[in-house]
Design an enzyme around this catalytic site. Structure first.
Site, PDB file in Angstrom:
ATOM      1  N   THR A 234      35.696 -37.940 -11.319  1.00 33.11           N
ATOM      2  CA  THR A 234      34.375 -38.208 -10.530  1.00 33.11           C
ATOM      3  C   THR A 234      35.165 -38.149  -8.953  1.00 33.11           C
ATOM      4  OG1 THR A 234      35.087 -40.909 -10.245  1.00 33.11           O
ATOM      5  CG2 THR A 234      32.862 -39.955 -12.366  1.00 33.11           C
TER       6      THR A 234
ATOM      7  N   SER B 108      46.404 -10.378  -6.782  1.00 30.73           N
ATOM      8  CA  SER B 108      47.210 -10.904  -4.922  1.00 30.73           C
ATOM      9  C   SER B 108      47.460  -8.519  -4.996  1.00 30.73           C
ATOM     10  CB  SER B 108      48.031 -11.060  -4.878  1.00 30.73           C
ATOM     11  OG  SER B 108      48.377 -10.848  -3.596  1.00 30.73           O
ATOM     12  N   SER B 109      47.303  -8.592  -4.396  1.00 25.76           N
ATOM     13  CA  SER B 109      48.375  -7.074  -3.527  1.00 25.76           C
ATOM     14  C   SER B 109      49.474  -7.400  -3.260  1.00 25.76           C
ATOM     15  CB  SER B 109      47.947  -6.564  -2.754  1.00 25.76           C
ATOM     16  OG  SER B 109      47.686  -6.774  -1.415  1.00 25.76           O
TER      17      SER B 109
ATOM     18  N   LYS C   2      50.676 -13.403  -9.714  1.00 25.82           N
ATOM     19  CA  LYS C   2      48.874 -13.881  -9.453  1.00 25.82           C
ATOM     20  C   LYS C   2      47.962 -13.452  -9.793  1.00 25.82           C
ATOM     21  CE  LYS C   2      47.148 -16.569  -5.383  1.00 25.82           C
ATOM     22  NZ  LYS C   2      44.974 -16.837  -5.586  1.00 25.82           N
TER      23      LYS C   2
ATOM     24  N   THR D 200       0.796  -1.386   0.159  1.00 24.08           N
ATOM     25  CA  THR D 200      -0.098  -0.087  -0.064  1.00 24.08           C
ATOM     26  C   THR D 200       0.571   1.351  -0.145  1.00 24.08           C
ATOM     27  OG1 THR D 200      -1.891  -0.934   1.193  1.00 24.08           O
ATOM     28  CG2 THR D 200      -1.572   1.388   1.632  1.00 24.08           C
TER      29      THR D 200
ATOM     30  N   SER E 265      -6.684  -0.767  -6.143  1.00 20.78           N
ATOM     31  CA  SER E 265      -6.670  -1.507  -5.056  1.00 20.78           C
ATOM     32  C   SER E 265      -5.302  -1.774  -5.476  1.00 20.78           C
ATOM     33  CB  SER E 265      -7.745  -2.489  -4.653  1.00 20.78           C
ATOM     34  OG  SER E 265      -6.310  -2.437  -3.547  1.00 20.78           O
ATOM     35  N   THR E 266      -3.940  -1.168  -4.042  1.00 15.64           N
ATOM     36  CA  THR E 266      -2.590  -1.557  -4.429  1.00 15.64           C
ATOM     37  C   THR E 266      -2.960  -3.467  -4.163  1.00 15.64           C
ATOM     38  OG1 THR E 266      -1.961  -0.562  -2.152  1.00 15.64           O
ATOM     39  CG2 THR E 266      -0.668  -1.968  -2.846  1.00 15.64           C
ATOM     40  N   ASN E 267      -3.965  -4.092  -4.536  1.00 18.44           N
ATOM     41  CA  ASN E 267      -4.062  -5.303  -4.217  1.00 18.44           C
ATOM     42  C   ASN E 267      -4.138  -6.145  -5.409  1.00 18.44           C
ATOM     43  OD1 ASN E 267      -3.698  -5.003  -2.036  1.00 18.44           O
ATOM     44  ND2 ASN E 267      -6.324  -5.664  -1.119  1.00 18.44           N
TER      45      ASN E 267
END
Length: 462
Positions: A182, A313-314, A319, A97, A135-137
């Site tokens: 597997t 990577s920092s 990497k 609503t 209606s909202t509905n």
């Protein structure tokens, strides 16, 4: 600030705001989560309000002047020009609503301006005019389904492109033999192309399921008003409003056969989101497989060369990480979480209404966005994938499981003894197999690693 009045009394509203008293109370009642309704949902709601005004004008319930002003304001909402004024949180109470009233008030205030009035003066009333026969509905679920249809189409296109990318790699990698696995352990030979073909087949099923479900989303309850009986709406309006909306929006919707059912039961969203979850599981599995096949790349499987899209990577020079598959995995996990929430909400309706429609629609639309973005990102990443032919062959030659086809000619126990002997004595399994069979190593490799070994029902008969 300006003073507005609703059924609960006076309330202050920011002077320049296009919203009004109902929206202001919602802002106080529901502290924001910083979530936002999807722009496609707001656009769909604009179409709903324009269609209702247009039809009410044609039927003589709105003056031509008011009808034209409301339609112009709706056009601005549809174009995104008023979207910043739709401020009610998606996770508010009241079955939607508050968002319906937010939209009504924004349209009413803008239409009032177009007629020469000021915000809050309401030459066009948010309830009596903008919300007439509604209606909202019935408006909220209708707008939600329209938005879902639009985003479903975008998702199907993204899934189709992902399927095509996987099929291209299936052909490109078809002749590259490698170990199948597997439970993460060496199994029997497979081609890298066959692995990508299986991925493409899974995504193909998702594409078909999502394409077909649109048929059930199209049924809307607009015209049913509060509980689907059409109370407080003119009969001519009830019978014509869905056609009017379809013509104005261009979205293929249809009037539900049972408006009461379509108002209270949201199971179609559980169905839709279940299919989204199925796609998420496939995207997650494919992304994890790509990460595994590209792992190492020197100390693990390394059968795929992953695109170097950004530094990984920092601290570790050189990497590169599988960041796009990781992004897709997180999007997929989020959709799975949304699915739990959506299913709880769908099942929590009571009697003639589901009060949790805002959550249902919000997270369904969010999941559609997440998966569309994820599918497109993964597609671009897959296009850049390369095969590591040397590593695939190296891994295959090391794998004892390549001798599985020999059990047809020599028996399970005998082949198992070769493998055990190789492990205990540290001797090359190929040398042992050559001794046992009387074949040369090159002959064995031709039999066990050739293209025939990829076909259905292949075995080594000696």
């Amino acid at each position: 600030m300006r003073i507005e009045n609703d059924g609960l009394g006076n309330i202050e509203v920011p002077e320049g705001a296009y919203w009004g008293a109902h929206t202001q109370r919602a802002l106080k009642n529901f502290p924001i989560t910083r979530e936002k309704f999807d722009e496609e949902f707001i656009r769909a709601y604009g179409y709903v309000k324009k269609a209702t005004a247009s039809l009410n004008g044609k039927l003589g319930f709105l003056t031509e002047e008011k009808c034209e002003a409301i339609c112009k304001a709706c056009d601005e909402l549809i174009a995104g020009q008023l979207s910043d004024w739709i401020v009610v949180d998606p996770l508010s109470g009241g079955a939607g609503t508050s968002i319906n009233m937010n939209i009504n008030e924004v349209i009413a205030n803008r239409a009032t301006e177009l007629l020469g009035g000021k915000k809050g003066e309401y030459l066009v009333h948010p309830l009596d005019d903008v919300n007439m026969h509604q209606s909202t509905n019935d408006t909220f679920p209708t707008a939600g389904k329209m938005a879902v249809i639009v985003l479903l189409k975008e998702l199907v296109v993204a899934v189709e492109k992902l399927q095509e990318a996987l099929q291209i790699k299936e052909k490109e990698f078809w002749s590259i033999m490698k170990p199948g696995r597997t439970q993460l352990m060496d199994a029997v030979p497979i081609s890298l192309g066959q692995e990508f073909g299986a991925m493409a087949e899974a995504i193909s099923r998702d594409r078909w399921r999502l394409y077909k479900v649109e048929e059930r989303v199209r049924m809307v309850n607009l015209g049913g008003t509060a509980i689907g009986t059409g109370v407080a709406a003119d009969r001519k309006y009830v019978l014509s409003i869905v056609n009017e909306l379809r013509n104005i929006s261009g979205i293929r919707i249809a009037k539900a056969e049972n408006l009461i059912d379509a108002t209270q039961n949201m199971d179609v969203f559980a169905e839709i989101h279940g299919l989204l979850k199925a796609l998420a599981t496939n995207l997650l599995k494919i992304s994890n497989d790509i990460r595994l096949l590209g792992s190492g790349p020197n100390s693990a499987i390394g059968e795929l060369k992953l695109p170097q899209v950004q530094a990984g990577s920092s601290i570790m020079p050189g990497k590169v990480n599988p960041v796009v598959p990781e992004y897709v995995i997180q999007m997929s996990m989020s959709v799975m979480a949304h699915d739990v929430a959506v299913n709880f909400a769908v099942s929590s309706g009571n009697l003639e209404l589901n009060a949790f429609v805002p959550l249902i629609i919000h997270y369904t639309l969010k999941s559609l966005r997440f998966l569309t973005n994820a599918a497109m990102s993964l597609k671009e990443y897959i296009v850049k994938l390369q095969a590591n032919n040397e590593k695939s062959r190296e891994n295959l030659l090391k794998s004892e499981a390549v001798f599985t086809p020999m059990i047809t000619a020599y028996g399970y126990e005998r082949v198992q003894r070769w493998i055990k002997k190789s492990r205990e004595e540290g001797k090359d399994i190929w040398e042992i197999a050559a001794e046992e069979t009387g074949l040369k190593i090159d002959e064995l490799k031709q039999k066990l690693l050739g293209k025939k070994s990829m076909g259905l029902g292949q075995s080594e008969k000696g």
